[in-house]
Design an enzyme around this catalytic site. Sequence first.
Site, PDB file in Angstrom:
ATOM      1  N   PRO A  74       2.985   3.252  -3.359  1.00 52.14           N
ATOM      2  CA  PRO A  74       2.309   4.375  -3.068  1.00 52.14           C
ATOM      3  C   PRO A  74       1.840   4.344  -1.650  1.00 52.14           C
ATOM      4  CG  PRO A  74       1.544   3.247  -4.931  1.00 52.14           C
ATOM      5  CD  PRO A  74       2.487   2.390  -4.686  1.00 52.14           C
ATOM      6  N   GLU A  75       2.278   5.266  -0.752  1.00 55.01           N
ATOM      7  CA  GLU A  75       1.884   5.411   0.457  1.00 55.01           C
ATOM      8  C   GLU A  75       0.496   6.197   0.408  1.00 55.01           C
ATOM      9  OE1 GLU A  75       5.376   6.814   2.732  1.00 55.01           O
ATOM     10  OE2 GLU A  75       6.816   5.951   1.433  1.00 55.01           O
TER      11      GLU A  75
END
Length: 276
Positions: free
Chosen positions: A2-3
């Site tokens: 996840p960014e």
Amino acid sequence: MPEMPEVETVRRTLEPLIKGKIISNVTIWYDKIIVNDADFFQRKVVGQKILAIDRYGKYLLIRLTNNLTIVSHLRMEGKYHFLDSDAPKQKHEHVQFTFSDNTYLRYDDVRKFGRMQLIETGTERRNTGIKNLGFEPNSEDFTLDFFLNRVKARKRAIKNVLLDQSIVCGLGNIYTDEVLWQSKIHPLSIANKIAQDSLVELFYDINNTIKIAIQYHGTTFHSFLDADGHTGKYQSMLKVYGKSGEPCSRCNTTLEKIKVNGRGTTFCPLCQVVYK
């Protein structure tokens, strides 16, 4: 992994579910998720109220009473599930917070890479991985001058520079490929050789892309879900990531995929300029 847009989406959906709740018990099924001693973590957290959830980069900061903060990094596939009643433990659930109203928060992580660390509130820049991070896109500190000075000092491929969290905090593989395509810069371009006007465009593309990705609740590839169990929507707007072998939407050239420092990287070989 996840960014920043995905972690911000988790924060926004998780906070209204657990803010104000009092932790009555903590069950740890896999001790390595906890950076501190597990018994210490349990003892200190039980009895505390959740005041808020903040975020810096890809870290969630769960603020508690008694001047305590749980710093949570989801790593590759970590996610939180909120339950309004008890349920059998699932295979990849490793930590459970039980609240005084008999609701539950569980941390699920297939690869077991995620971590939680209990610290004194306000010390995250001294005692956690946050101390190594640069500024976030769209923040007051992330100025054009800051970005240009940092990039121009690097003699590495621009893809690697953008993934360096000490320069741009929160960018990962997905959004790096996207902003390089938008600014027409080849991912193997040497950072300090890139034309100034292209770097200026890249700066604004980074800010704009992250802003829009947050509005669309991030990108779902493989397993990302927000705290409500919903997928992101930004994947419908992607131009290159995950599209190797498809025509470039700008020039119709077939998109190619290479490895840059071990990271899969998709780009257009025609309209993305190589600076060397």
